[in-house]
Design a protein around this motif. Structure first.
Motif, PDB file in Angstrom:
ATOM      1  N   LEU A 187      38.878  34.955  76.437  1.00 22.83           N
ATOM      2  CA  LEU A 187      39.443  33.996  75.499  1.00 22.83           C
ATOM      3  C   LEU A 187      40.289  34.636  74.404  1.00 22.83           C
ATOM      4  N   ALA A 188      40.475  35.945  74.465  1.00 22.45           N
ATOM      5  CA  ALA A 188      41.384  36.587  73.504  1.00 22.45           C
ATOM      6  C   ALA A 188      42.835  36.234  73.811  1.00 22.45           C
ATOM      7  N   PHE A 189      43.092  35.752  75.034  1.00 23.04           N
ATOM      8  CA  PHE A 189      44.428  35.291  75.442  1.00 23.04           C
ATOM      9  C   PHE A 189      45.508  36.354  75.279  1.00 23.04           C
ATOM     10  N   GLY A 190      45.130  37.634  75.381  1.00 24.00           N
ATOM     11  CA  GLY A 190      46.123  38.690  75.287  1.00 24.00           C
ATOM     12  C   GLY A 190      46.657  38.932  73.890  1.00 24.00           C
ATOM     13  N   LEU A 191      46.132  38.251  72.885  1.00 25.68           N
ATOM     14  CA  LEU A 191      46.653  38.405  71.521  1.00 25.68           C
ATOM     15  C   LEU A 191      46.423  39.802  70.942  1.00 25.68           C
ATOM     16  N   PRO A 192      45.280  40.450  71.164  1.00 30.72           N
ATOM     17  CA  PRO A 192      45.147  41.826  70.653  1.00 30.72           C
ATOM     18  C   PRO A 192      46.220  42.760  71.197  1.00 30.72           C
ATOM     19  N   GLU A 193      46.523  42.666  72.503  1.00 33.05           N
ATOM     20  CA  GLU A 193      47.564  43.500  73.094  1.00 33.05           C
ATOM     21  C   GLU A 193      48.937  43.133  72.539  1.00 33.05           C
ATOM     22  N   ALA A 194      49.163  41.836  72.314  1.00 32.96           N
ATOM     23  CA  ALA A 194      50.445  41.409  71.739  1.00 32.96           C
ATOM     24  C   ALA A 194      50.607  41.952  70.322  1.00 32.96           C
ATOM     25  N   ILE A 195      49.533  41.956  69.552  1.00 27.59           N
ATOM     26  CA  ILE A 195      49.581  42.527  68.202  1.00 27.59           C
ATOM     27  C   ILE A 195      49.950  44.007  68.269  1.00 27.59           C
ATOM     28  N   THR A 196      49.321  44.728  69.190  1.00 22.81           N
ATOM     29  CA  THR A 196      49.633  46.154  69.357  1.00 22.81           C
ATOM     30  C   THR A 196      51.101  46.347  69.705  1.00 22.81           C
ATOM     31  N   TYR A 197      51.594  45.563  70.658  1.00 19.85           N
ATOM     32  CA  TYR A 197      52.965  45.708  71.137  1.00 19.85           C
ATOM     33  C   TYR A 197      53.981  45.472  70.026  1.00 19.85           C
ATOM     34  N   PHE A 198      53.855  44.366  69.315  1.00 16.03           N
ATOM     35  CA  PHE A 198      54.849  44.029  68.291  1.00 16.03           C
ATOM     36  C   PHE A 198      54.704  44.902  67.047  1.00 16.03           C
ATOM     37  N   THR A 199      53.493  45.310  66.727  1.00 16.38           N
ATOM     38  CA  THR A 199      53.310  46.207  65.589  1.00 16.38           C
ATOM     39  C   THR A 199      53.940  47.563  65.870  1.00 16.38           C
ATOM     40  N   ALA A 200      53.773  48.067  67.098  1.00 22.02           N
ATOM     41  CA  ALA A 200      54.360  49.349  67.467  1.00 22.02           C
ATOM     42  C   ALA A 200      55.886  49.288  67.492  1.00 22.02           C
ATOM     43  N   LYS A 201      56.437  48.154  67.919  1.00 21.71           N
ATOM     44  CA  LYS A 201      57.895  48.026  68.012  1.00 21.71           C
ATOM     45  C   LYS A 201      58.554  47.833  66.655  1.00 21.71           C
ATOM     46  N   THR A 202      57.907  47.077  65.760  1.00 21.13           N
ATOM     47  CA  THR A 202      58.526  46.742  64.490  1.00 21.13           C
ATOM     48  C   THR A 202      58.083  47.637  63.345  1.00 21.13           C
ATOM     49  N   GLY A 203      56.963  48.323  63.499  1.00 22.56           N
ATOM     50  CA  GLY A 203      56.453  49.156  62.419  1.00 22.56           C
ATOM     51  C   GLY A 203      55.578  48.418  61.444  1.00 22.56           C
ATOM     52  N   SER A 204      55.441  47.121  61.587  1.00 22.88           N
ATOM     53  CA  SER A 204      54.575  46.332  60.711  1.00 22.88           C
ATOM     54  C   SER A 204      54.148  45.073  61.447  1.00 22.88           C
ATOM     55  N   GLY A 205      52.891  44.692  61.270  1.00 25.25           N
ATOM     56  CA  GLY A 205      52.408  43.524  61.990  1.00 25.25           C
ATOM     57  C   GLY A 205      51.443  42.683  61.196  1.00 25.25           C
ATOM     58  N   ARG A 206      51.517  42.745  59.842  1.00 21.52           N
ATOM     59  CA  ARG A 206      50.562  42.004  59.023  1.00 21.52           C
ATOM     60  C   ARG A 206      50.638  40.498  59.275  1.00 21.52           C
TER      61      ARG A 206
END
Length: 430
Positions: free
Chosen positions: A52-71
């Motif tokens: 039920l995490a629906f891939g959101l933890p991995e999505a957070i990792t992906y976009f935080t790594a690409k943009t440098g910030s994910g707050r």
């Protein structure tokens, strides 16, 4: 990257050791039937917490790594996961009566365990944010603290002869909720927020982009979780508590060998999300397989001599089950790292196709094999699923980037030297 892998290895090793130490405490304290009841009660929580995490933890990792910030991305994901957790808990309470047999006391324990679902989902989001920030030390602290606290409580309860299925399930649920404390320092530190072309502060990843990526990777994450966990859940109506206990112990032991694979996969995903390097990905897969094979060989040898003394004579029947699971772990390792590379390349749906196909085959195999073979049938089904998932991930890598499959599998001389250096670096970590 080597430093991050070393930290992540330690972060996986210590919890694995704590989990391995907890296994005989539970086995001897609860007995064969009690251990099976504990597994039956916690299996739905473990499955739901990942599915039920629906891939959101991995999505957070992906976009935080690409943009440098994910707050802000993290905040949006936390809101979504809170709603999902509440809905998932309510749904579980509604379906449990039809899932457990009327004579089973595991239903009431499962109702208790599932209350930890929402906190578990929120902790997974924080773990994804820390991974995207390359702050692996916080991930290591969270995993270690959770597993160590669980071991201490289990040990204290066992020493006072108070370790019952109810006490064990309560401990599991409560300790699963405390991991967020490890990420408090990371959340306090102010991080640079990205800006748009006109100099205005970016509002983070949109709900649309977050949802698109998370759903594409979630299909694979769901397949992977089902591949790893659905067998124990399906064994509840298909087999006996004793067979489930044997399989649960075998899974606990075999999963201890995944410490290096998990570390490499997680670090590769975060690193490759920021900058693609096919050669580095191939080397990581080869070294991960070398280390995992060595761990599996050592584990197989130890099992022959120590399962019965540590867990009890009745658990000696789990030794051949462990062996089958270890073979599946080694075979599936290169494809596991290749799958992380697919997700980091913005093609998470390809990894999803692999895992969904493997999951489907695994479920069919479980339904066919478990009624007659019990724990061994579930282990064979897992082996088949790992082979399918690993091969398909490697094949998709060949189609996407033109990589040769043997570059992910066949070790080279320098890989052995680099593996030794990684082990030495990990040994120096506090």
């Amino acid at each position: 990257m080597g430093r991050n892998i070393a930290i992540s290895v330690v972060g996986n090793l210590l919890p694995a050791m704590a989990g391995f130490a907890s296994a005989p405490v539970l086995a001897q304290g609860l007995g064969l039937d009690g251990r099976g009841e504990y597994a039956a009660a916690t299996a739905p929580l473990i499955l739901a917490g990942s599915a039920l995490a629906f891939g959101l933890p991995e999505a957070i990792t992906y976009f935080t790594a690409k943009t440098g910030s994910g707050r802000r991305t993290l905040k949006r994901a936390l809101l979504i996961l809170t709603a999902v957790g509440v809905a998932g808990t309510s749904l579980a309470w509604a379906v449990f009566p039809g899932f457990f047999s009327e004579a089973s006391s595991a239903e009431s324990l499962a109702r208790l365990a599932i209350l930890a679902l929402t906190p578990m989902l929120l902790v997974s989001a924080l773990r994804g944010y820390a991974s995207g920030c390359q702050s692996w030390i916080f991930v290591a602290w969270e995993k270690t603290a959770t597993a160590s606290l669980r071991l201490v409580v289990f040990g204290l309860l066992a020493s006072q002869q108070q370790l019952t299925p109810f006490a064990a399930v309560t401990t599991f649920g409560l300790t699963a909720c405390v991991g967020f404390l490890a990420y408090v320092p990371l959340l306090i530190v102010k991080r640079r927020r990205p800006t748009t072309d006109n100099g205005r502060e970016s509002d983070g990843t949109s709900y649309g982009a977050l949802g698109s990526y998370s759903i594409r990777i979630w299909l694979g994450a769901l397949g992977g979780i089902l591949l790893a966990r659905i067998d124990q859940t399906l064994m509840i109506p298909l087999s006996t508590n004793s067979q489930l206990a044997l399989y649960a112990v075998a899974v606990t032991i075999s999963e201890a060998t995944l410490i290096f694979n998990s570390a490499v996969r997680d670090v590769v995903f975060a690193s490759q999300s920021g900058k693609q390097s096919p050669g580095l990905l191939e080397r990581a897969a080869r070294i991960s397989t070398l280390m995992t094979a060595a761990l599996c060989a050592g584990t197989a040898l130890l099992c022959v001599f120590f399962i019965s003394p540590l867990f009890g004579k009745e658990f000696g029947a789990s030794i051949p089950v462990v062996m089958v699971l270890l073979v599946g772990t080694i075979i599936g390792n290169p494809g596991s790292v290749a799958g992380a590379g697919l997700s980091a390349a913005g093609k998470p749906q390809l990894r999803s196709y692999s895992l969904l196909m493997a999951c489907t085959i695994n479920i069919v195999a479980v339904l066919i094999l478990v009624p007659g073979l019990g724990a061994m049938g579930a282990a064979i089904a897992t082996l088949i699923g790992n082979v399918v998932a690993g091969f398909l991930n490697l094949w998709f890598q060949k189609l996407v980037v033109g990589a040769r499959i043997r570059d992910y599998i066949a070790p080279r001389r320098e890989d052995f030297h680099y593996a030794v250096r990684l082990v030495r670096r990990a040994a120096r970590r506090p």
